[in-house]
Design a protein around this motif. Structure first.
Motif, PDB file in Angstrom:
ATOM      1  N   GLU A   1      -5.987  -4.904  -3.736  1.00  0.00           N
ATOM      2  CA  GLU A   1      -7.221  -5.170  -4.477  1.00  0.00           C
ATOM      3  C   GLU A   1      -7.922  -3.866  -4.859  1.00  0.00           C
ATOM      4  O   GLU A   1      -8.484  -3.752  -5.950  1.00  0.00           O
ATOM      5  CB  GLU A   1      -8.153  -6.063  -3.666  1.00  0.00           C
ATOM      6  N   ILE A   2      -7.864  -2.882  -3.980  1.00  0.00           N
ATOM      7  CA  ILE A   2      -8.444  -1.572  -4.289  1.00  0.00           C
ATOM      8  C   ILE A   2      -7.683  -0.934  -5.446  1.00  0.00           C
ATOM      9  O   ILE A   2      -8.274  -0.380  -6.378  1.00  0.00           O
ATOM     10  CB  ILE A   2      -8.450  -0.672  -3.036  1.00  0.00           C
ATOM     11  N   ILE A   3      -6.355  -1.033  -5.402  1.00  0.00           N
ATOM     12  CA  ILE A   3      -5.524  -0.478  -6.479  1.00  0.00           C
ATOM     13  C   ILE A   3      -5.827  -1.177  -7.796  1.00  0.00           C
ATOM     14  O   ILE A   3      -6.005  -0.517  -8.829  1.00  0.00           O
ATOM     15  CB  ILE A   3      -4.033  -0.582  -6.099  1.00  0.00           C
ATOM     16  N   ASN A   4      -5.914  -2.503  -7.792  1.00  0.00           N
ATOM     17  CA  ASN A   4      -6.255  -3.239  -9.016  1.00  0.00           C
ATOM     18  C   ASN A   4      -7.620  -2.814  -9.547  1.00  0.00           C
ATOM     19  O   ASN A   4      -7.796  -2.655 -10.760  1.00  0.00           O
ATOM     20  CB  ASN A   4      -6.232  -4.745  -8.764  1.00  0.00           C
ATOM     21  N   CYS A   5      -8.580  -2.619  -8.664  1.00  0.00           N
ATOM     22  CA  CYS A   5      -9.921  -2.192  -9.080  1.00  0.00           C
ATOM     23  C   CYS A   5      -9.864  -0.820  -9.743  1.00  0.00           C
ATOM     24  O   CYS A   5     -10.504  -0.592 -10.771  1.00  0.00           O
ATOM     25  CB  CYS A   5     -10.852  -2.189  -7.877  1.00  0.00           C
ATOM     26  N   LEU A   6      -9.100   0.087  -9.179  1.00  0.00           N
ATOM     27  CA  LEU A   6      -8.932   1.411  -9.786  1.00  0.00           C
ATOM     28  C   LEU A   6      -8.317   1.294 -11.173  1.00  0.00           C
ATOM     29  O   LEU A   6      -8.793   1.911 -12.129  1.00  0.00           O
ATOM     30  CB  LEU A   6      -8.059   2.307  -8.894  1.00  0.00           C
ATOM     31  N   HIS A   7      -7.273   0.499 -11.300  1.00  0.00           N
ATOM     32  CA  HIS A   7      -6.583   0.346 -12.589  1.00  0.00           C
ATOM     33  C   HIS A   7      -7.476  -0.284 -13.649  1.00  0.00           C
ATOM     34  O   HIS A   7      -7.379   0.066 -14.826  1.00  0.00           O
ATOM     35  CB  HIS A   7      -5.340  -0.532 -12.429  1.00  0.00           C
TER      36      HIS A   7
END
Length: 137
Positions: A51-57
């Motif tokens: 979820e953190i990675i998706n938020c960054l993207h």
């Protein structure tokens, strides 16, 4: 200016967990206390790496402040996500990670961040906001 603050695992427990290290103030209360009229602040917190990675993207911010919590020391995937975006990222930690357990001394995020702020408590977030406010980002 739009700034996204991303907090990682266990930071939803600020004000309750290890108050001798992290203090007694909740993150929501801290953010409400900031008076940054010219900065639009949005906050995302997750205990889940993906979820953190998706938020960054998916971000549409002018700058990102990230406290990846324990993922700081373990997540090549979050490091890669930061490397893959153009949005500048400042790494923040409430505690001084260099003065804690040896496994916390290395940050995988620091080399891909524009700057790092460790050990100033919640004030670190405000220092990062000041950086974005005064920089050309």
């Amino acid at each position: 200016m739009k700034i996204l603050i991303i907090n990682g695992p266990n930071l939803n427990l600020l004000g309750k967990r290890q108050t001798e290290i992290y203090g007694e103030l909740s993150f929501d209360d801290y953010i409400k206390s900031l008076n940054k009229n010219n900065i639009q602040i949005s906050v995302f917190q997750s205990n889940i790496e993906g979820e953190i990675i998706n938020c960054l993207h998916e971000n549409n911010a002018d700058g990102i402040i990230i406290n990846a919590g324990g993922y700081t020391h373990t997540s090549v995937a979050i490091r890669d996500a930061i490397s893959s975006i153009e949005t500048p990222v400042v790494e923040v930690h409430i505690s001084n990670i260099a003065s804690r357990e040896s496994f916390r001394h290395e940050s995988l995020i620091s080399p891909v961040a524009v700057g790092c702020i460790f050990g100033f408590g919640m004030k670190g977030y405000e220092l990062a906001l000041d950086y974005f406010e005064k920089s050309k980002h």
